[in-house]
Write a protein that holds these residues in place. Sequence first.
Motif, PDB file in Angstrom:
ATOM      1  N   LEU A  18      43.555  37.839  17.566  1.00 31.30           N
ATOM      2  CA  LEU A  18      42.824  38.691  18.508  1.00 31.30           C
ATOM      3  C   LEU A  18      42.207  39.875  17.753  1.00 31.30           C
ATOM      4  O   LEU A  18      41.048  40.238  17.965  1.00 31.30           O
ATOM      5  CB  LEU A  18      43.790  39.205  19.577  1.00 31.30           C
ATOM      6  N   GLY A  19      42.999  40.447  16.861  1.00 33.19           N
ATOM      7  CA  GLY A  19      42.511  41.574  16.065  1.00 33.19           C
ATOM      8  C   GLY A  19      41.364  41.183  15.156  1.00 33.19           C
ATOM      9  O   GLY A  19      40.361  41.892  15.052  1.00 33.19           O
ATOM     10  N   SER A  22      38.226  40.729  17.266  1.00 32.37           N
ATOM     11  CA  SER A  22      37.724  42.015  17.763  1.00 32.37           C
ATOM     12  C   SER A  22      36.942  42.738  16.680  1.00 32.37           C
ATOM     13  O   SER A  22      35.878  43.312  16.927  1.00 32.37           O
ATOM     14  CB  SER A  22      38.875  42.910  18.206  1.00 32.37           C
ATOM     15  N   ALA A  23      37.489  42.704  15.466  1.00 36.69           N
ATOM     16  CA  ALA A  23      36.831  43.416  14.368  1.00 36.69           C
ATOM     17  C   ALA A  23      35.544  42.707  13.954  1.00 36.69           C
ATOM     18  O   ALA A  23      34.525  43.340  13.676  1.00 36.69           O
ATOM     19  CB  ALA A  23      37.778  43.531  13.177  1.00 36.69           C
ATOM     20  N   VAL A  26      32.188  43.099  16.228  1.00 32.75           N
ATOM     21  CA  VAL A  26      31.419  44.344  16.209  1.00 32.75           C
ATOM     22  C   VAL A  26      30.907  44.681  14.802  1.00 32.75           C
ATOM     23  O   VAL A  26      30.249  45.696  14.606  1.00 32.75           O
ATOM     24  CB  VAL A  26      32.219  45.554  16.760  1.00 32.75           C
ATOM     25  N   ASN A  27      31.231  43.836  13.826  1.00 28.89           N
ATOM     26  CA  ASN A  27      30.716  44.043  12.476  1.00 28.89           C
ATOM     27  C   ASN A  27      29.939  42.811  12.048  1.00 28.89           C
ATOM     28  O   ASN A  27      30.277  41.698  12.446  1.00 28.89           O
ATOM     29  CB  ASN A  27      31.877  44.256  11.496  1.00 28.89           C
ATOM     30  N   LEU A  30      33.119  41.247   7.454  1.00 31.02           N
ATOM     31  CA  LEU A  30      34.160  42.062   6.818  1.00 31.02           C
ATOM     32  C   LEU A  30      34.752  41.222   5.702  1.00 31.02           C
ATOM     33  O   LEU A  30      34.826  40.003   5.811  1.00 31.02           O
ATOM     34  CB  LEU A  30      35.252  42.422   7.818  1.00 31.02           C
ATOM     35  N   LEU A  38      42.838  46.800   8.048  1.00 28.61           N
ATOM     36  CA  LEU A  38      42.732  47.066   9.482  1.00 28.61           C
ATOM     37  C   LEU A  38      43.950  46.550  10.236  1.00 28.61           C
ATOM     38  O   LEU A  38      44.459  47.195  11.144  1.00 28.61           O
ATOM     39  CB  LEU A  38      41.487  46.380  10.044  1.00 28.61           C
ATOM     40  N   PHE A  84      34.999  34.308  22.486  1.00 27.87           N
ATOM     41  CA  PHE A  84      35.718  35.574  22.586  1.00 27.87           C
ATOM     42  C   PHE A  84      35.282  36.353  23.823  1.00 27.87           C
ATOM     43  O   PHE A  84      36.083  36.960  24.523  1.00 27.87           O
ATOM     44  CB  PHE A  84      35.479  36.398  21.316  1.00 27.87           C
ATOM     45  N   ILE A  88      37.652  37.538  26.934  1.00 27.07           N
ATOM     46  CA  ILE A  88      37.783  38.899  27.459  1.00 27.07           C
ATOM     47  C   ILE A  88      37.471  38.927  28.952  1.00 27.07           C
ATOM     48  O   ILE A  88      38.165  39.565  29.742  1.00 27.07           O
ATOM     49  CB  ILE A  88      36.849  39.874  26.712  1.00 27.07           C
TER      50      ILE A  88
ATOM     51  N   ILE B  13      42.081  45.188  21.682  1.00 25.84           N
ATOM     52  CA  ILE B  13      40.710  44.784  21.367  1.00 25.84           C
ATOM     53  C   ILE B  13      39.818  46.014  21.219  1.00 25.84           C
ATOM     54  O   ILE B  13      39.095  46.169  20.232  1.00 25.84           O
ATOM     55  CB  ILE B  13      40.143  43.859  22.477  1.00 25.84           C
ATOM     56  N   MET B  16      40.730  48.024  18.085  1.00 25.14           N
ATOM     57  CA  MET B  16      40.298  47.378  16.851  1.00 25.14           C
ATOM     58  C   MET B  16      38.777  47.461  16.693  1.00 25.14           C
ATOM     59  O   MET B  16      38.259  47.669  15.601  1.00 25.14           O
ATOM     60  CB  MET B  16      40.770  45.924  16.866  1.00 25.14           C
ATOM     61  N   MET B  17      38.060  47.308  17.800  1.00 25.83           N
ATOM     62  CA  MET B  17      36.599  47.375  17.725  1.00 25.83           C
ATOM     63  C   MET B  17      36.139  48.734  17.235  1.00 25.83           C
ATOM     64  O   MET B  17      35.263  48.829  16.388  1.00 25.83           O
ATOM     65  CB  MET B  17      35.983  47.089  19.096  1.00 25.83           C
ATOM     66  N   ARG B  19      38.036  51.051  15.645  1.00 32.08           N
ATOM     67  CA  ARG B  19      38.548  51.380  14.319  1.00 32.08           C
ATOM     68  C   ARG B  19      37.790  50.655  13.217  1.00 32.08           C
ATOM     69  O   ARG B  19      37.632  51.152  12.114  1.00 32.08           O
ATOM     70  CB  ARG B  19      40.041  51.039  14.233  1.00 32.08           C
ATOM     71  N   SER B  20      37.343  49.412  13.529  1.00 27.66           N
ATOM     72  CA  SER B  20      36.709  48.623  12.473  1.00 27.66           C
ATOM     73  C   SER B  20      35.242  48.973  12.304  1.00 27.66           C
ATOM     74  O   SER B  20      34.635  48.657  11.292  1.00 27.66           O
ATOM     75  CB  SER B  20      36.856  47.127  12.767  1.00 27.66           C
ATOM     76  N   SER B  21      34.633  49.633  13.295  1.00 25.01           N
ATOM     77  CA  SER B  21      33.193  49.833  13.161  1.00 25.01           C
ATOM     78  C   SER B  21      32.767  51.291  13.152  1.00 25.01           C
ATOM     79  O   SER B  21      31.627  51.610  12.869  1.00 25.01           O
ATOM     80  CB  SER B  21      32.463  49.104  14.288  1.00 25.01           C
ATOM     81  N   ARG B 100      40.638  55.403   5.663  1.00 26.14           N
ATOM     82  CA  ARG B 100      40.111  55.434   4.295  1.00 26.14           C
ATOM     83  C   ARG B 100      38.788  56.176   4.284  1.00 26.14           C
ATOM     84  O   ARG B 100      37.981  56.051   5.180  1.00 26.14           O
ATOM     85  CB  ARG B 100      39.934  54.017   3.773  1.00 26.14           C
ATOM     86  N   GLN B 104      33.716  50.335   4.181  1.00 25.66           N
ATOM     87  CA  GLN B 104      32.460  49.810   4.719  1.00 25.66           C
ATOM     88  C   GLN B 104      31.869  50.724   5.790  1.00 25.66           C
ATOM     89  O   GLN B 104      30.667  50.932   5.846  1.00 25.66           O
ATOM     90  CB  GLN B 104      32.729  48.432   5.319  1.00 25.66           C
ATOM     91  N   ARG B 108      28.260  52.670   5.512  1.00 26.55           N
ATOM     92  CA  ARG B 108      27.196  52.429   6.484  1.00 26.55           C
ATOM     93  C   ARG B 108      26.760  53.728   7.137  1.00 26.55           C
ATOM     94  O   ARG B 108      25.580  53.991   7.331  1.00 26.55           O
ATOM     95  CB  ARG B 108      27.700  51.462   7.561  1.00 26.55           C
TER      96      ARG B 108
END
Lengths: 96, 205
Positions: A18-19, A22-23, A26-27, A30, A38, A84, A88, B13, B16-17, B19-21, B100, B104, B108
């Motif tokens: 799931l993690g 999710s990451a 939106v990117n 990675l 992460l 995904f 959701i 979700i 994570m969205m 935090r990752s972006s 960090r 990335q 950006r």
Amino acid sequence: MKDILKDLNKAFENKIRLGIMSALVVNDHLDFNALKDLLDVTDGNLASHLKYLEKHGYVSIKKEFINRKPNTKYYATAEGREAFRKHIRAIEQLLK
Amino acid sequence: MEKEKYLNDLKEIKDMMSRSSRFISLSGLSGIFVGIIALAGAWAAWQSVYKNLDLNGYGQTLLSNENLTQLLVIAAATLVLSLAFGIYFTTREAKKQHQRIWDQQTRRLLVNLVIPLITGGILCLMLLFDGFAGLMPGLTLIFYGLALVQASQYTLNEIRSLGMLEIVLGLVAVYLVPLGLLFWAIGFGILQIVYGIVIPLKYKS
């Protein structure tokens, strides 16, 4: 009710998968280490979950070299994004 | 219970969205310090150059070499000090939040911030050497605002509104050239101090 449950995806029931999804949605992409930081998981654990998602066609992989070191980039496929999104939405329906 | 698990999943979700972006370790203190430096810079520019300038609309006002040098020195000092304080406080904040500082997301964020800034910087230098000193406050505000709006996708949402306000102030400053420096002080000074105070308060709760 049955319709909703059909969209809940086994692949995303797991916390780490799931993690990852999710990451990735939106990117653009990675790399392995970014995902590892992460999610705070071990190499082996992360690799096996990524393999699972790849096998289901939700994640695609691009290997390249940066300064002669191998670097693997992970992308969410169109199919993965769609699945995904459905997952959701099913959760949201369920919680209503 | 099932429901609880799914509520948790949704939270995970979202977390994570973002935090990752997004780079979320913006430091309020850096906003406040940079704002104060900007106010000092504006005051110095007013005392040394702008006070004696006869700014007639959009026209050229040829600066003496001495004035030009003074203005460039003040601008460079303001820029360097702001960058130093900004980097220092932001690094400190990132460490505190265990994020960090060089990954990335920050790359950006910086690339998107830097493209409009460098473009604006070069354009301003060209115009300044041609004697358009009156346009400097407005143009720097506009390009700074554009950079913030652009970069806001990769950091806290509030930065977007800050960017829009800077753009509006910049346009007004270009329209009202004689008052340009005043708007510059409001945009780079007061607004950044206000955001530096408000944003941390909002995220503390």
